[in-house]
Design a protein around this motif. Structure first.
Motif, PDB file in Angstrom:
ATOM      1  N   PRO A 110       8.317  -5.495  -5.624  1.00  0.00           N
ATOM      2  CA  PRO A 110       8.698  -6.087  -4.339  1.00  0.00           C
ATOM      3  C   PRO A 110       9.826  -7.108  -4.470  1.00  0.00           C
ATOM      4  CG  PRO A 110       6.320  -5.978  -4.510  1.00  0.00           C
ATOM      5  CD  PRO A 110       6.880  -5.603  -5.861  1.00  0.00           C
ATOM      6  N   GLU A 111       9.773  -7.961  -5.494  1.00  0.00           N
ATOM      7  CA  GLU A 111      10.834  -8.945  -5.687  1.00  0.00           C
ATOM      8  C   GLU A 111      12.168  -8.251  -5.949  1.00  0.00           C
ATOM      9  OE1 GLU A 111      12.118 -11.761  -9.237  1.00  0.00           O
ATOM     10  OE2 GLU A 111      10.297 -12.497  -8.249  1.00  0.00           O
ATOM     11  N   LEU A 112      12.161  -7.247  -6.782  1.00  0.00           N
ATOM     12  CA  LEU A 112      13.379  -6.493  -7.089  1.00  0.00           C
ATOM     13  C   LEU A 112      13.970  -5.885  -5.827  1.00  0.00           C
ATOM     14  CD1 LEU A 112      15.361  -5.138  -9.095  1.00  0.00           C
ATOM     15  CD2 LEU A 112      13.639  -3.352  -9.400  1.00  0.00           C
TER      16      LEU A 112
ATOM     17  N   HIS B 247      16.305 -11.271   8.332  1.00  0.00           N
ATOM     18  CA  HIS B 247      15.111 -12.097   8.513  1.00  0.00           C
ATOM     19  C   HIS B 247      13.917 -11.320   7.970  1.00  0.00           C
ATOM     20  CE1 HIS B 247      13.875  -9.797  12.095  1.00  0.00           C
ATOM     21  NE2 HIS B 247      15.137  -9.883  12.506  1.00  0.00           N
ATOM     22  N   GLY B 248      12.798 -11.994   7.811  1.00  0.00           N
ATOM     23  CA  GLY B 248      11.642 -11.421   7.138  1.00  0.00           C
ATOM     24  C   GLY B 248      11.138 -10.111   7.707  1.00  0.00           C
ATOM     25  N   TYR B 249      10.904 -10.067   9.000  1.00  0.00           N
ATOM     26  CA  TYR B 249      10.367  -8.839   9.602  1.00  0.00           C
ATOM     27  C   TYR B 249      11.358  -7.692   9.445  1.00  0.00           C
ATOM     28  CZ  TYR B 249       8.364  -5.610  12.969  1.00  0.00           C
ATOM     29  OH  TYR B 249       7.825  -4.493  13.561  1.00  0.00           O
ATOM     30  N   GLU B 250      12.634  -7.968   9.630  1.00  0.00           N
ATOM     31  CA  GLU B 250      13.678  -6.958   9.456  1.00  0.00           C
ATOM     32  C   GLU B 250      13.675  -6.437   8.017  1.00  0.00           C
ATOM     33  OE1 GLU B 250      18.491  -6.723  10.267  1.00  0.00           O
ATOM     34  OE2 GLU B 250      17.572  -8.674   9.919  1.00  0.00           O
ATOM     35  N   LEU B 251      13.485  -7.342   7.076  1.00  0.00           N
ATOM     36  CA  LEU B 251      13.439  -6.969   5.665  1.00  0.00           C
ATOM     37  C   LEU B 251      12.256  -6.058   5.364  1.00  0.00           C
ATOM     38  CD1 LEU B 251      14.496  -7.262   2.756  1.00  0.00           C
ATOM     39  CD2 LEU B 251      13.094  -9.334   2.590  1.00  0.00           C
ATOM     40  N   VAL B 252      11.096  -6.380   5.893  1.00  0.00           N
ATOM     41  CA  VAL B 252       9.905  -5.549   5.677  1.00  0.00           C
ATOM     42  C   VAL B 252      10.169  -4.123   6.164  1.00  0.00           C
ATOM     43  CG1 VAL B 252       7.498  -5.189   6.371  1.00  0.00           C
ATOM     44  CG2 VAL B 252       8.272  -7.466   5.688  1.00  0.00           C
ATOM     45  N   ARG B 253      10.750  -3.997   7.337  1.00  0.00           N
ATOM     46  CA  ARG B 253      11.063  -2.663   7.885  1.00  0.00           C
ATOM     47  C   ARG B 253      12.136  -1.961   7.050  1.00  0.00           C
ATOM     48  NH1 ARG B 253       6.891  -2.947   8.747  1.00  0.00           N
ATOM     49  NH2 ARG B 253       6.002  -4.162  10.390  1.00  0.00           N
ATOM     50  N   ALA B 254      13.158  -2.698   6.629  1.00  0.00           N
ATOM     51  CA  ALA B 254      14.225  -2.117   5.804  1.00  0.00           C
ATOM     52  C   ALA B 254      13.670  -1.628   4.468  1.00  0.00           C
ATOM     53  CB  ALA B 254      15.327  -3.141   5.572  1.00  0.00           C
ATOM     54  N   MET B 255      12.688  -2.333   3.919  1.00  0.00           N
ATOM     55  CA  MET B 255      12.084  -1.919   2.654  1.00  0.00           C
ATOM     56  C   MET B 255      11.376  -0.582   2.803  1.00  0.00           C
ATOM     57  SD  MET B 255      10.746  -5.601   1.261  1.00  0.00           S
ATOM     58  CE  MET B 255      10.219  -5.047  -0.365  1.00  0.00           C
ATOM     59  N   GLU B 256      10.681  -0.390   3.916  1.00  0.00           N
ATOM     60  CA  GLU B 256       9.997   0.879   4.153  1.00  0.00           C
ATOM     61  C   GLU B 256      10.991   2.026   4.246  1.00  0.00           C
ATOM     62  OE1 GLU B 256       7.323   0.732   7.470  1.00  0.00           O
ATOM     63  OE2 GLU B 256       6.161  -0.904   6.598  1.00  0.00           O
TER      64      GLU B 256
ATOM     65  N   VAL C  65       0.839  -1.189   0.000  1.00  0.00           N
ATOM     66  CA  VAL C  65       0.000   0.000   0.000  1.00  0.00           C
ATOM     67  C   VAL C  65       0.872   1.235   0.000  1.00  0.00           C
ATOM     68  CG1 VAL C  65      -1.966  -1.075   1.152  1.00  0.00           C
ATOM     69  CG2 VAL C  65      -0.180  -0.026   2.509  1.00  0.00           C
ATOM     70  N   LEU C  66       0.358   2.285  -0.591  1.00  0.00           N
ATOM     71  CA  LEU C  66       1.054   3.565  -0.521  1.00  0.00           C
ATOM     72  C   LEU C  66       0.999   4.062   0.907  1.00  0.00           C
ATOM     73  CD1 LEU C  66      -0.271   5.314  -3.729  1.00  0.00           C
ATOM     74  CD2 LEU C  66       2.053   4.541  -3.307  1.00  0.00           C
ATOM     75  N   ALA C  67       1.891   4.948   1.264  1.00  0.00           N
ATOM     76  CA  ALA C  67       1.922   5.483   2.616  1.00  0.00           C
ATOM     77  C   ALA C  67       0.650   6.249   2.934  1.00  0.00           C
ATOM     78  CB  ALA C  67       3.147   6.364   2.804  1.00  0.00           C
ATOM     79  N   MET C  68      -0.061   6.690   1.891  1.00  0.00           N
ATOM     80  CA  MET C  68      -1.324   7.381   2.119  1.00  0.00           C
ATOM     81  C   MET C  68      -2.359   6.354   2.569  1.00  0.00           C
ATOM     82  SD  MET C  68      -1.265  10.022  -1.103  1.00  0.00           S
ATOM     83  CE  MET C  68      -1.535   8.740  -2.279  1.00  0.00           C
ATOM     84  N   PRO C  69      -3.300   6.747   3.406  1.00  0.00           N
ATOM     85  CA  PRO C  69      -4.248   5.793   3.973  1.00  0.00           C
ATOM     86  C   PRO C  69      -5.123   5.097   2.927  1.00  0.00           C
ATOM     87  CG  PRO C  69      -4.467   7.966   5.001  1.00  0.00           C
ATOM     88  CD  PRO C  69      -3.491   8.091   3.877  1.00  0.00           C
TER      89      PRO C  69
ATOM     90  N   LEU D 288       6.211   3.587  -0.168  1.00  0.00           N
ATOM     91  CA  LEU D 288       5.535   2.315  -0.427  1.00  0.00           C
ATOM     92  C   LEU D 288       5.619   1.451   0.812  1.00  0.00           C
ATOM     93  CD1 LEU D 288       7.200   1.559  -3.866  1.00  0.00           C
ATOM     94  CD2 LEU D 288       4.954   2.587  -3.491  1.00  0.00           C
ATOM     95  N   ARG D 289       4.559   0.733   1.080  1.00  0.00           N
ATOM     96  CA  ARG D 289       4.556  -0.214   2.198  1.00  0.00           C
ATOM     97  C   ARG D 289       4.365  -1.600   1.641  1.00  0.00           C
ATOM     98  NH1 ARG D 289       0.643   3.275   5.854  1.00  0.00           N
ATOM     99  NH2 ARG D 289       2.142   4.824   6.545  1.00  0.00           N
ATOM    100  N   PHE D 290       5.326  -2.445   1.914  1.00  0.00           N
ATOM    101  CA  PHE D 290       5.256  -3.829   1.488  1.00  0.00           C
ATOM    102  C   PHE D 290       4.944  -4.653   2.723  1.00  0.00           C
ATOM    103  CE2 PHE D 290       8.229  -1.659  -1.312  1.00  0.00           C
ATOM    104  CZ  PHE D 290       7.735  -1.991  -2.559  1.00  0.00           C
TER     105      PHE D 290
END
Length: 125
Positions: A21-23, A35-44, A5-9, A51-53
């Motif tokens: 997301p794969e890229l 690890h997965g959770y760390e990756l999700v936060r690093a992506m943000e 989702v976009l950062a907008m609500p 972008l929120r993955f």
């Protein structure tokens, strides 16, 4: 693109972000194992919180890339908890190079259309 989702609500990312997301997963994991959770936060953080993955999007990508042998996951203790830490394999680095090249081609093509052909006029079909 469920889970992105976009950062907008309450808005989802546009359809043209398929494959992004794969890229991003491959690029960030090529820099360091996570690890997965760390990756999700690093992506943000890496995309400036535009972008929120979500985890529901990222974990299936991690599992698919691992099944394709582009990532290797190993259970490790991180911060006192057992986590699966992912690393990019040699084939994953090759896949990343291909995805980066394809993304650059798409960006160049879209920019060409948006800015117009060589004569400065909009490109038309």
């Amino acid at each position: 693109l469920r889970g992105i989702v976009l950062a907008m609500p309450k808005q989802t990312n546009p359809d043209f972000l398929n494959g992004v997301p794969e890229l991003v997963v491959l690029r960030l994991l090529s820099r360091r194992p996570m690890h997965g959770y760390e990756l999700v936060r690093a992506m943000e953080v890496a995309n400036g919180h535009t972008l929120r993955f979500g985890e529901g999007c990222i974990y299936p990508i991690l599992h698919r890339l691992e099944a394709d042998r582009d990532l290797e996951g190993r259970r490790e203790i991180v911060g006192g908890r057992s986590r699966i830490v992912y690393r990019v394999t040699a084939s994953g680095r090759k896949r990343l190079r291909g995805r980066v090249a394809a993304w650059r081609d798409v960006v160049a093509a879209v920019n060409h259309v948006l800015t117009g052909a060589d004569n400065g006029k909009p490109a038309v079909a």
